[in-house]
Every structure is written in structure tokens, then in C-alpha cells.
Design a protein around this motif. Sequence first.
Motif, PDB file in Angstrom:
ATOM      1  N   GLN A 270       0.645  -1.260  -0.088  1.00  0.00           N
ATOM      2  CA  GLN A 270      -0.501  -0.037   0.093  1.00  0.00           C
ATOM      3  C   GLN A 270       1.093   1.372  -0.568  1.00  0.00           C
ATOM      4  O   GLN A 270       0.562   2.843  -0.463  1.00  0.00           O
ATOM      5  CB  GLN A 270      -1.371  -0.204   1.430  1.00  0.00           C
ATOM      6  N   LYS A 271       2.238   0.936   0.733  1.00  0.00           N
ATOM      7  CA  LYS A 271       2.710   2.499   0.523  1.00  0.00           C
ATOM      8  C   LYS A 271       3.558   2.461  -0.954  1.00  0.00           C
ATOM      9  O   LYS A 271       4.012   3.798  -1.204  1.00  0.00           O
ATOM     10  CB  LYS A 271       4.438   2.277   1.908  1.00  0.00           C
ATOM     11  N   ASN A 272       3.650   1.697  -1.715  1.00  0.00           N
ATOM     12  CA  ASN A 272       4.227   1.704  -2.935  1.00  0.00           C
ATOM     13  C   ASN A 272       3.503   1.951  -3.447  1.00  0.00           C
ATOM     14  O   ASN A 272       3.762   2.272  -4.846  1.00  0.00           O
ATOM     15  CB  ASN A 272       4.941   0.411  -2.762  1.00  0.00           C
ATOM     16  N   LEU A 273       1.491   2.262  -4.078  1.00  0.00           N
ATOM     17  CA  LEU A 273       0.847   2.684  -5.017  1.00  0.00           C
ATOM     18  C   LEU A 273       1.018   3.689  -5.454  1.00  0.00           C
ATOM     19  O   LEU A 273       1.145   4.103  -6.362  1.00  0.00           O
ATOM     20  CB  LEU A 273      -0.854   2.035  -4.034  1.00  0.00           C
ATOM     21  N   ASP A 274       1.842   4.586  -5.067  1.00  0.00           N
ATOM     22  CA  ASP A 274       1.712   5.919  -5.480  1.00  0.00           C
ATOM     23  C   ASP A 274       2.920   6.561  -5.571  1.00  0.00           C
ATOM     24  O   ASP A 274       2.608   7.092  -6.923  1.00  0.00           O
ATOM     25  CB  ASP A 274       1.962   7.145  -4.257  1.00  0.00           C
ATOM     26  N   LYS A 275       4.046   5.428  -5.784  1.00  0.00           N
ATOM     27  CA  LYS A 275       5.116   5.254  -6.778  1.00  0.00           C
ATOM     28  C   LYS A 275       5.255   4.475  -8.091  1.00  0.00           C
ATOM     29  O   LYS A 275       5.305   5.194  -9.252  1.00  0.00           O
ATOM     30  CB  LYS A 275       6.311   4.379  -5.580  1.00  0.00           C
TER      31      LYS A 275
ATOM     32  N   PHE B  92       2.011   4.570  -9.345  1.00  0.00           N
ATOM     33  CA  PHE B  92       0.942   5.628  -9.658  1.00  0.00           C
ATOM     34  C   PHE B  92       1.405   6.806 -11.056  1.00  0.00           C
ATOM     35  O   PHE B  92       1.381   7.378 -11.474  1.00  0.00           O
ATOM     36  CB  PHE B  92      -0.601   5.667  -9.341  1.00  0.00           C
ATOM     37  N   ASN B  93       2.897   6.833 -10.055  1.00  0.00           N
ATOM     38  CA  ASN B  93       3.535   7.950 -10.890  1.00  0.00           C
ATOM     39  C   ASN B  93       4.479   7.838 -11.724  1.00  0.00           C
ATOM     40  O   ASN B  93       5.134   8.467 -12.438  1.00  0.00           O
ATOM     41  CB  ASN B  93       4.806   8.737  -9.301  1.00  0.00           C
ATOM     42  N   GLU B  94       5.270   6.730 -11.905  1.00  0.00           N
ATOM     43  CA  GLU B  94       5.944   5.852 -12.682  1.00  0.00           C
ATOM     44  C   GLU B  94       5.068   6.153 -14.240  1.00  0.00           C
ATOM     45  O   GLU B  94       5.979   5.993 -14.935  1.00  0.00           O
ATOM     46  CB  GLU B  94       6.459   4.958 -12.455  1.00  0.00           C
TER      47      GLU B  94
ATOM     48  N   TYR C 128      -2.594  -4.043  -2.669  1.00  0.00           N
ATOM     49  CA  TYR C 128      -2.293  -2.136  -3.219  1.00  0.00           C
ATOM     50  C   TYR C 128      -2.982  -1.802  -2.326  1.00  0.00           C
ATOM     51  O   TYR C 128      -3.262  -0.169  -1.869  1.00  0.00           O
ATOM     52  CB  TYR C 128      -1.586  -2.704  -4.416  1.00  0.00           C
TER      53      TYR C 128
ATOM     54  N   LYS D 220      -6.081   0.010   0.378  1.00  0.00           N
ATOM     55  CA  LYS D 220      -6.456  -0.016   2.045  1.00  0.00           C
ATOM     56  C   LYS D 220      -7.573  -0.674   2.107  1.00  0.00           C
ATOM     57  O   LYS D 220      -8.382  -1.138   1.671  1.00  0.00           O
ATOM     58  CB  LYS D 220      -7.326   1.295   2.050  1.00  0.00           C
TER      59      LYS D 220
END
Length: 149
Positions: free
Chosen positions: A24-29, A31-33, A89, A91
Motif C-alpha cells: 500500500q505504501k508503494n501505490l503512489d510510487k 502511479f507516478n511511474e 495495494y 487500503k
Amino acid sequence: MFKSRLFMNLKGISSAFVPRFIFQKNLDKIFNEILKYKDFELEHIATRVNYYNKIKSHFSIENNKVNKIGKLPFKNTSYAYDAYEISKYFKDSFLWNKKFSDVNYIFSNPTICKSRPIKESSNNILLNLDKNRHFVFIKDPLKFKEKKI
């Protein structure tokens, strides 16, 4: 077949031991990729998403059969493992309707499933479920040239 089923269960159960917050912590990363992709690649992704999910507006889940997305049921295991692979990924408190079986009808509420009728069925949101069954190959003793046409 037994070996592949055993391997699938071992892999599925072991994945449940990895804490979900790591993914879950890596989801923003992630999406940014994706946002760094070229326009034609993003268009292709949007086309695929629109194929699997035909819902075009906001919706709320109002069905009494909702589940928390982070719950791993140990029935219909091959479907559950494949859904868990994606849901980990998001919540744990998110809710979803899901139907882990082959369906040939349209749901009244948005529902995650593996199939839908050919006619327009906007509430059936497809998810690639039961990958194990679809990638078990039979060893064919005949070479292609030896087969009759």
C-alpha cells in the motif's frame, strides 16, 4: 495438475503473510511511474481499463454482500489468490462486491467478477481471476507436423 495446484496454494498462502502496508505504501510510487509513460502508452492503458470497467460515473456500494478488500477468503482459492494479488495495494478498509465464479448475468450493483455477458453489462467489472487454471498446459506427445489437418 496436482503439482500446479499445490504450488498455487503455497504461493497464495505465503503471499498473505507479507504485510499489506508494504504494498500500500508503494501505490503512489507506481502511479507516478505510470504518469511518466508516453501519451500513446497512456491511451493504450485507458483503453484496457475502459474495456474491463465500463462504469463512467461515481457510484456507491449499497449491497449487503460487501466485503473488506483486505480479507482473504479460503474458499474459491484460485480466484481469491488472484484478487488478493491486486487488492493488496489498496487500503484494507475499502469495500467491494465480488463474485468469484463464472457469471452470465448482469449485476444490479458494481461487482468484481471474472466474466460478463456479451451484451452491455456496465456493472460487471472484470478482473483477471483464475490465472492458474488458464496457464496449465498439457504435454502433447505429437509434433505439429505429425497432426492431421
